[in-house]
Scaffold this motif. Sequence first.
Motif, PDB file in Angstrom:
ATOM      1  N   LEU A  77     -11.739  -4.788   1.590  1.00 48.31           N
ATOM      2  CA  LEU A  77     -12.626  -4.142   2.558  1.00 48.31           C
ATOM      3  C   LEU A  77     -12.792  -5.005   3.804  1.00 48.31           C
ATOM      4  O   LEU A  77     -12.801  -4.488   4.934  1.00 48.31           O
ATOM      5  CB  LEU A  77     -13.991  -3.871   1.913  1.00 48.31           C
ATOM      6  N   GLU A  78     -12.919  -6.320   3.607  1.00 45.28           N
ATOM      7  CA  GLU A  78     -13.041  -7.204   4.758  1.00 45.28           C
ATOM      8  C   GLU A  78     -11.756  -7.208   5.577  1.00 45.28           C
ATOM      9  O   GLU A  78     -11.785  -7.283   6.806  1.00 45.28           O
ATOM     10  CB  GLU A  78     -13.380  -8.623   4.292  1.00 45.28           C
ATOM     11  N   MET A  79     -10.606  -7.110   4.893  1.00 44.14           N
ATOM     12  CA  MET A  79      -9.329  -7.055   5.591  1.00 44.14           C
ATOM     13  C   MET A  79      -9.250  -5.797   6.458  1.00 44.14           C
ATOM     14  O   MET A  79      -8.769  -5.841   7.597  1.00 44.14           O
ATOM     15  CB  MET A  79      -8.194  -7.061   4.576  1.00 44.14           C
ATOM     16  N   GLN A  80      -9.721  -4.673   5.940  1.00 47.36           N
ATOM     17  CA  GLN A  80      -9.715  -3.448   6.731  1.00 47.36           C
ATOM     18  C   GLN A  80     -10.597  -3.601   7.959  1.00 47.36           C
ATOM     19  O   GLN A  80     -10.250  -3.134   9.049  1.00 47.36           O
ATOM     20  CB  GLN A  80     -10.199  -2.276   5.870  1.00 47.36           C
TER      21      GLN A  80
ATOM     22  N   THR B  88      -6.495 -16.433  11.366  1.00 46.23           N
ATOM     23  CA  THR B  88      -6.867 -17.404  10.342  1.00 46.23           C
ATOM     24  C   THR B  88      -7.615 -16.726   9.199  1.00 46.23           C
ATOM     25  O   THR B  88      -7.342 -16.979   8.019  1.00 46.23           O
ATOM     26  CB  THR B  88      -7.725 -18.528  10.943  1.00 46.23           C
ATOM     27  N   ARG B  89      -8.568 -15.866   9.561  1.00 50.59           N
ATOM     28  CA  ARG B  89      -9.342 -15.169   8.534  1.00 50.59           C
ATOM     29  C   ARG B  89      -8.465 -14.207   7.741  1.00 50.59           C
ATOM     30  O   ARG B  89      -8.608 -14.086   6.512  1.00 50.59           O
ATOM     31  CB  ARG B  89     -10.512 -14.420   9.186  1.00 50.59           C
ATOM     32  N   ARG B  90      -7.565 -13.526   8.414  1.00 48.03           N
ATOM     33  CA  ARG B  90      -6.670 -12.605   7.709  1.00 48.03           C
ATOM     34  C   ARG B  90      -5.794 -13.348   6.709  1.00 48.03           C
ATOM     35  O   ARG B  90      -5.589 -12.897   5.578  1.00 48.03           O
ATOM     36  CB  ARG B  90      -5.794 -11.845   8.710  1.00 48.03           C
ATOM     37  N   LEU B  91      -5.269 -14.504   7.100  1.00 46.23           N
ATOM     38  CA  LEU B  91      -4.424 -15.280   6.191  1.00 46.23           C
ATOM     39  C   LEU B  91      -5.216 -15.768   4.984  1.00 46.23           C
ATOM     40  O   LEU B  91      -4.690 -15.835   3.869  1.00 46.23           O
ATOM     41  CB  LEU B  91      -3.798 -16.463   6.941  1.00 46.23           C
ATOM     42  N   GLU B  92      -6.491 -16.116   5.197  1.00 44.64           N
ATOM     43  CA  GLU B  92      -7.334 -16.532   4.075  1.00 44.64           C
ATOM     44  C   GLU B  92      -7.528 -15.388   3.085  1.00 44.64           C
ATOM     45  O   GLU B  92      -7.503 -15.587   1.858  1.00 44.64           O
ATOM     46  CB  GLU B  92      -8.689 -17.007   4.590  1.00 44.64           C
ATOM     47  N   LEU B  93      -7.691 -14.183   3.606  1.00 40.86           N
ATOM     48  CA  LEU B  93      -7.876 -13.039   2.723  1.00 40.86           C
ATOM     49  C   LEU B  93      -6.577 -12.678   2.005  1.00 40.86           C
ATOM     50  O   LEU B  93      -6.600 -12.290   0.836  1.00 40.86           O
ATOM     51  CB  LEU B  93      -8.397 -11.838   3.525  1.00 40.86           C
ATOM     52  N   TYR B  94      -5.456 -12.797   2.691  1.00 38.64           N
ATOM     53  CA  TYR B  94      -4.182 -12.541   2.030  1.00 38.64           C
ATOM     54  C   TYR B  94      -3.939 -13.555   0.913  1.00 38.64           C
ATOM     55  O   TYR B  94      -3.308 -13.240  -0.102  1.00 38.64           O
ATOM     56  CB  TYR B  94      -3.033 -12.591   3.036  1.00 38.64           C
TER      57      TYR B  94
ATOM     58  N   MET C 238     -10.228 -15.736  20.043  1.00 42.09           N
ATOM     59  CA  MET C 238     -10.575 -14.621  19.167  1.00 42.09           C
ATOM     60  C   MET C 238      -9.396 -14.241  18.289  1.00 42.09           C
ATOM     61  O   MET C 238      -9.531 -14.047  17.074  1.00 42.09           O
ATOM     62  CB  MET C 238     -11.010 -13.422  20.005  1.00 42.09           C
ATOM     63  N   GLY C 239      -8.179 -14.151  18.908  1.00 40.14           N
ATOM     64  CA  GLY C 239      -7.000 -13.771  18.146  1.00 40.14           C
ATOM     65  C   GLY C 239      -6.670 -14.788  17.074  1.00 40.14           C
ATOM     66  O   GLY C 239      -6.338 -14.432  15.938  1.00 40.14           O
ATOM     67  N   THR C 240      -6.773 -16.082  17.400  1.00 39.36           N
ATOM     68  CA  THR C 240      -6.479 -17.123  16.426  1.00 39.36           C
ATOM     69  C   THR C 240      -7.475 -17.088  15.271  1.00 39.36           C
ATOM     70  O   THR C 240      -7.102 -17.254  14.107  1.00 39.36           O
ATOM     71  CB  THR C 240      -6.511 -18.507  17.097  1.00 39.36           C
ATOM     72  N   ALA C 241      -8.741 -16.877  15.579  1.00 34.81           N
ATOM     73  CA  ALA C 241      -9.760 -16.809  14.530  1.00 34.81           C
ATOM     74  C   ALA C 241      -9.516 -15.629  13.595  1.00 34.81           C
ATOM     75  O   ALA C 241      -9.653 -15.752  12.371  1.00 34.81           O
ATOM     76  CB  ALA C 241     -11.149 -16.712  15.158  1.00 34.81           C
TER      77      ALA C 241
ATOM     78  N   ARG D 206      -1.419 -16.680  -3.049  1.00 31.26           N
ATOM     79  CA  ARG D 206      -0.440 -17.570  -2.424  1.00 31.26           C
ATOM     80  C   ARG D 206      -1.025 -18.095  -1.118  1.00 31.26           C
ATOM     81  O   ARG D 206      -1.817 -17.420  -0.469  1.00 31.26           O
ATOM     82  CB  ARG D 206       0.880 -16.839  -2.124  1.00 31.26           C
ATOM     83  N   ALA D 207      -0.620 -19.298  -0.741  1.00 29.55           N
ATOM     84  CA  ALA D 207      -1.135 -19.909   0.488  1.00 29.55           C
ATOM     85  C   ALA D 207      -0.297 -19.457   1.678  1.00 29.55           C
ATOM     86  O   ALA D 207       0.934 -19.493   1.641  1.00 29.55           O
ATOM     87  CB  ALA D 207      -1.114 -21.429   0.370  1.00 29.55           C
ATOM     88  N   TYR D 208      -0.975 -18.994   2.733  1.00 27.54           N
ATOM     89  CA  TYR D 208      -0.320 -18.620   3.985  1.00 27.54           C
ATOM     90  C   TYR D 208      -0.975 -19.413   5.113  1.00 27.54           C
ATOM     91  O   TYR D 208      -2.181 -19.653   5.100  1.00 27.54           O
ATOM     92  CB  TYR D 208      -0.461 -17.118   4.243  1.00 27.54           C
TER      93      TYR D 208
END
Length: 282
Positions: A81-84, A244-250, A238-241, A256-258
């Motif tokens: 849900l957070e990813m969406q 970063t958050r998207r990779l943490e959720l993935y 903003m884009g970098t943040a 797996r670490a991204y």
Amino acid sequence: MTSRNYLPTSRLRRCTGSAGLLLWQNTPPVLAESPLLWYGLLASVPIVVASFFIVFLLYRQKREAHFRQVQLQTELERADLEMQALRAQVNPHFIFNCLASIQHYIHRHESDLAEGYLVKFSRLIRLVLENSTQAMVPMEDDLEALDLYIQMEQLRLNNSFTYTIDTDGLDTELLYIPPLLIQPFVENAIWHGLAHTEAGHIRISFRLDGPTLSCFIADDGKPGEGPAPEHAAKNKSMGTALITRRLELYKKLHDRAYHFTMSDLEGQGKQIELTIPHEKDE
């Protein structure tokens, strides 16, 4: 003829009466006369206790595994849900930059260029809207949107840079990646690396090494020759943040670490190395 009453032999006991007569006395069986039976019962007690203990341990392990599975599923649903929500933030951020470029042409009264830009923009918006509802999209579709975006930036900067996209023979139709994960890094390279050059180049390449899909974004720009626009700096942070958050959720979703790293190239320019979540459609 006299009748006789017969008793079971297991319950008859031979004894001698006071007159010396032989008598038979009816007595119940006594367990104390069977010591092997008691030994068997005592020996079975530890086995029964151990059996109950093992069953209890198996039940508790199964219950704890069920609770862990439920907890993990809840965390994954929350992460999805957070990813969406994050994808919903990325899309307006991306569209805003495109509209800024269209406004640039309108202010310069270049109607032909504005019209061509709008055609590309409409195709790009269609792809973005289609892809934004999906967690993973075909790599081919995401690269098509990326290609349109770079073409639009080329027009905005009067074709002051070139670019190449090298997929290294990957089957981009069967490989699925998250949408709009690469675009913010290309945007940063253009706005901060190539905005002040007259003949810059961006090279986007991919490498699939076992389960790891890596994307390399290299530019030969000369940062520091002029201040970047204020809104570009804000968009970069903003884009970098968001990335970063998207990779943490993935990482939570795929276990797996991204990550992404930035390094300076020899001579000039920078390179971004990004590990990308991916799936393959068999």
